[in-house]
Design a protein around this motif. Structure first.
Motif, mmCIF file in Angstrom:
data_model
loop_
_atom_site.group_PDB
_atom_site.id
_atom_site.type_symbol
_atom_site.label_atom_id
_atom_site.label_comp_id
_atom_site.label_asym_id
_atom_site.label_seq_id
_atom_site.Cartn_x
_atom_site.Cartn_y
_atom_site.Cartn_z
ATOM 1 N N ASP A 121 -3.273 14.136 -12.613
ATOM 2 C CA ASP A 121 -3.875 14.307 -11.293
ATOM 3 C C ASP A 121 -5.361 13.991 -11.337
ATOM 4 O OD1 ASP A 121 -4.175 15.073 -8.602
ATOM 5 O OD2 ASP A 121 -4.750 17.105 -9.202
ATOM 6 N N PHE A 122 -6.049 14.442 -12.396
ATOM 7 C CA PHE A 122 -7.494 14.209 -12.523
ATOM 8 C C PHE A 122 -7.804 12.712 -12.588
ATOM 9 C CE2 PHE A 122 -11.284 13.501 -15.100
ATOM 10 C CZ PHE A 122 -12.219 14.289 -14.437
ATOM 11 N N ALA B 71 -2.338 7.732 -0.550
ATOM 12 C CA ALA B 71 -2.078 8.468 -1.789
ATOM 13 C C ALA B 71 -2.614 9.894 -1.699
ATOM 14 C CB ALA B 71 -2.698 7.734 -2.971
ATOM 15 N N ARG B 72 -3.753 10.071 -1.066
ATOM 16 C CA ARG B 72 -4.305 11.417 -0.917
ATOM 17 C C ARG B 72 -3.444 12.277 0.010
ATOM 18 N NH1 ARG B 72 -10.780 12.298 -0.861
ATOM 19 N NH2 ARG B 72 -10.997 12.211 -3.122
ATOM 20 N N VAL B 73 -2.945 11.662 1.076
ATOM 21 C CA VAL B 73 -2.068 12.410 1.987
ATOM 22 C C VAL B 73 -0.797 12.835 1.259
ATOM 23 C CG1 VAL B 73 -0.690 12.245 4.094
ATOM 24 C CG2 VAL B 73 -2.997 11.283 4.034
ATOM 25 N N VAL B 74 -0.191 11.901 0.524
ATOM 26 C CA VAL B 74 1.040 12.196 -0.219
ATOM 27 C C VAL B 74 0.783 13.273 -1.271
ATOM 28 C CG1 VAL B 74 2.773 11.224 -1.779
ATOM 29 C CG2 VAL B 74 2.034 9.923 0.221
ATOM 30 N N ARG B 75 -0.344 13.184 -1.968
ATOM 31 C CA ARG B 75 -0.666 14.194 -2.978
ATOM 32 C C ARG B 75 -0.775 15.585 -2.359
ATOM 33 N NH1 ARG B 75 -5.568 16.694 -4.285
ATOM 34 N NH2 ARG B 75 -5.647 17.547 -6.408
ATOM 35 N N GLY B 76 -1.468 15.687 -1.233
ATOM 36 C CA GLY B 76 -1.607 16.984 -0.581
ATOM 37 C C GLY B 76 -0.270 17.570 -0.172
ATOM 38 N N ARG C 228 -9.741 10.578 -9.572
ATOM 39 C CA ARG C 228 -11.024 9.914 -9.807
ATOM 40 C C ARG C 228 -10.923 8.423 -9.485
ATOM 41 N NH1 ARG C 228 -11.074 14.559 -10.471
ATOM 42 N NH2 ARG C 228 -11.299 14.236 -8.222
ATOM 43 N N THR C 229 -9.765 7.821 -9.775
ATOM 44 C CA THR C 229 -9.565 6.413 -9.419
ATOM 45 C C THR C 229 -9.601 6.225 -7.907
ATOM 46 O OG1 THR C 229 -8.189 6.106 -11.391
ATOM 47 C CG2 THR C 229 -8.029 4.429 -9.656
ATOM 48 N N ILE C 230 -8.946 7.135 -7.173
ATOM 49 C CA ILE C 230 -8.942 7.066 -5.716
ATOM 50 C C ILE C 230 -10.350 7.223 -5.160
ATOM 51 C CG2 ILE C 230 -8.199 8.293 -3.634
ATOM 52 C CD1 ILE C 230 -5.561 8.857 -5.025
ATOM 53 N N SER D 140 0.830 -1.210 0.000
ATOM 54 C CA SER D 140 0.000 0.000 0.000
ATOM 55 C C SER D 140 0.858 1.250 0.000
ATOM 56 C CB SER D 140 -0.920 -0.001 1.222
ATOM 57 O OG SER D 140 -1.812 -1.082 1.192
ATOM 58 N N LEU D 141 1.960 1.207 0.763
ATOM 59 C CA LEU D 141 2.874 2.350 0.807
ATOM 60 C C LEU D 141 3.481 2.609 -0.567
ATOM 61 C CD1 LEU D 141 4.635 4.417 2.430
ATOM 62 C CD2 LEU D 141 6.262 2.553 2.762
ATOM 63 N N LEU D 142 3.886 1.537 -1.238
ATOM 64 C CA LEU D 142 4.487 1.678 -2.560
ATOM 65 C C LEU D 142 3.502 2.312 -3.541
ATOM 66 C CD1 LEU D 142 7.030 1.047 -4.229
ATOM 67 C CD2 LEU D 142 6.001 -1.165 -4.793
ATOM 68 N N LEU D 143 2.270 1.802 -3.571
ATOM 69 C CA LEU D 143 1.264 2.354 -4.474
ATOM 70 C C LEU D 143 0.889 3.785 -4.087
ATOM 71 C CD1 LEU D 143 -1.135 -0.718 -4.861
ATOM 72 C CD2 LEU D 143 0.320 0.256 -6.626
ATOM 73 N N GLY D 144 0.735 4.020 -2.785
ATOM 74 C CA GLY D 144 0.324 5.344 -2.323
ATOM 75 C C GLY D 144 1.350 6.418 -2.618
ATOM 76 N N ILE D 145 2.634 6.109 -2.382
ATOM 77 C CA ILE D 145 3.680 7.111 -2.617
ATOM 78 C C ILE D 145 3.862 7.363 -4.115
ATOM 79 C CG2 ILE D 145 6.171 7.482 -2.486
ATOM 80 C CD1 ILE D 145 6.154 6.325 0.271
ATOM 81 N N VAL D 146 3.894 6.290 -4.909
ATOM 82 C CA VAL D 146 4.120 6.463 -6.342
ATOM 83 C C VAL D 146 2.961 7.220 -6.994
ATOM 84 C CG1 VAL D 146 4.354 5.251 -8.535
ATOM 85 C CG2 VAL D 146 5.635 4.464 -6.539
ATOM 86 N N LEU D 147 1.732 6.738 -6.797
ATOM 87 C CA LEU D 147 0.586 7.368 -7.457
ATOM 88 C C LEU D 147 0.259 8.727 -6.841
ATOM 89 C CD1 LEU D 147 -1.746 4.272 -7.984
ATOM 90 C CD2 LEU D 147 -0.210 5.372 -9.613
ATOM 91 N N GLY D 148 0.346 8.823 -5.509
ATOM 92 C CA GLY D 148 0.089 10.114 -4.875
ATOM 93 C C GLY D 148 1.146 11.145 -5.221
ATOM 94 N N GLY D 149 2.415 10.704 -5.302
ATOM 95 C CA GLY D 149 3.486 11.623 -5.672
ATOM 96 C C GLY D 149 3.355 12.116 -7.106
ATOM 97 N N ILE D 150 3.038 11.199 -8.024
ATOM 98 C CA ILE D 150 2.844 11.595 -9.421
ATOM 99 C C ILE D 150 1.669 12.565 -9.549
ATOM 100 C CG2 ILE D 150 2.163 10.732 -11.696
ATOM 101 C CD1 ILE D 150 3.735 8.196 -11.088
ATOM 102 N N SER D 151 0.589 12.259 -8.838
ATOM 103 C CA SER D 151 -0.599 13.109 -8.902
ATOM 104 C C SER D 151 -0.320 14.515 -8.384
ATOM 105 C CB SER D 151 -1.728 12.469 -8.096
ATOM 106 O OG SER D 151 -2.876 13.280 -8.089
ATOM 107 N N GLY D 152 0.386 14.612 -7.248
ATOM 108 C CA GLY D 152 0.638 15.926 -6.667
ATOM 109 C C GLY D 152 1.740 16.704 -7.351
#
Length: 375
Positions: A200-201, A252-257, A205-207, A181-193
């Protein structure tokens, strides 16, 4: 930074301390978090070498010990002359029939003492698959008189030893699931933010779609779809994947913010003007600035993973026997006889409660100490 948090620390040390030092100083003052740290460390020590803490072979069946009640362990041995010494022992039991109900009853034989050997030799077990060992924390001095510290189940298997063995699976499922979960959250959240725009859109929407799904029914449906004839190792891996696929969205949302707020900071702009690559900016400058928050999030997410695995296995949709986990062990307590005559079969539930509370204390302490500058 308050005087309460660092009152006992020299101000000059605080002025030049790194962020990790400030986090550790603040964390040490959280008493419940320190207790949680020690209890969690002890549980993971058991998970590394469960065979050392087990008394009997967790898979060995003993028909004469079916529903054997817990045997008390005595530590002070009194001699016939009134002297005493520290020498752990227990009284063996004799299997008899109740004269009225004809039910099998285990009666303690108080005239006999079976001594317990510390760091004695017992059944052979594997340590992380690397080598075999036979040394145990404590074993019965007589192989024909096993010690059932927390009683036995319907097949005469030692509940204590099975809890020790189940610790390895239950805690590793939480750890591996959170890592994925950490791997997916950091990678996708980091790319999004970091990139924003259409990327990002799509990711957001996937999240939102994943967060809108009812978690428990999705777990049940995905676990029920797994073939029943899969080997235990593959089943274990797929359960961790199922748990991680639904647990990365919040992180992922936390990382994006955090990335949205950091990408306009001066140190990021300076690194970009200095010619640093995007990968270096993300992993060398941005992620370390809130790594303590990520660690706190991980610690708080592990209990949820443990409870999810326990729930699935308890319902018969997670790990299956002969795999031993806390959830699999709790399935033994699903009948009326267990509730009425063998309450010690609920002992794995006590282990789950202690582990989850300790991890929550640890996570709360890390969360409070994660940003000591804002105390």
């Amino acid at each position: 930074m308050t005087d309460v948090a660092f009152a006992a620390i020299d101000e000059r040390k605080v002025a030049v301390a790194s962020q990790w030092q400030l986090v550790w100083w603040a964390f040490k003052r959280h008493r419940l978090a320190m207790i949680g740290l020690w209890v969690t460390a002890f549980f993971y020590l058991i998970a590394v070498i469960p065979g050392f803490f087990a008394i009997n072979d967790p898979s060995q069946q003993n028909a004469r010990a079916a529903y054997q009640p817990p045997q008390g362990l005595h530590f002070i041995d009194r001699g016939a002359d009134g002297s005493w010494a520290f020498r752990p022992y227990f009284h063996p039991t004799t299997l008899k029939r109740d004269s009225q109900t004809l039910a099998a009853v285990h009666v303690p034989d108080t005239s006999r003492k079976i001594y317990v050997t510390m760091f004695g030799e017992g059944y052979e077990y594997s340590v992380l698959g690397l080598f075999s060992a036979r040394t145990h924390l404590f074993v019965s001095s007589e192989a024909r008189q096993p010690l059932f510290l927390l009683g036995a189940d319907r097949l005469g298997r030692c509940v204590w030893s099975r809890i020790m063995q189940g610790t390895q699976i239950s805690l590793s499922v939480g750890l591996v699931g959170v890592f994925l979960s950490l791997l997916l959250g950091i990678v996708l959240g980091g790319i999004s933010g970091y990139y924003g725009g259409r990327i990002d859109f799509v990711i957001q929407r996937t999240i939102e779609f994943i967060l809108a799904l009812p978690t428990i029914p999705i777990w049940l449906a995905m676990a029920a779809a797994l073939p029943q004839d899969w080997p235990a190792t593959l089943n274990y891996f797929m359960i961790t994947v199922i748990l991680s696929l639904t647990g990365w969205a919040q992180l992922a949302r936390v990382v994006r913010g955090r990335f949205l707020s950091l990408r306009t900071e001066e140190f990021v702009t300076a690194a970009r003007l200095d010619g640093a690559s995007e990968g270096r900016i993300i992993f060398r400058h941005m992620l370390p600035s809130f790594a303590s928050h990520i660690i706190a999030s991980i610690t708080l997410a592990i209990p949820a993973m443990i409870l999810a695995e326990t729930s699935l296995s308890f319902l018969g949709l997670g790990l299956q026997p002969p795999t031993i986990s806390w959830g699999v062990l709790l399935r033994e307590a699903q009948n009326i006889r267990s509730i009425a005559t063998a309450p010690w079969l609920f002992a794995p539930g006590v282990a789950v409660v202690i582990a989850v509370i300790a991890l929550n204390f640890l996570g709360d302490g890390l969360r409070d100490a994660a940003d000591p500058y804002n105390k």
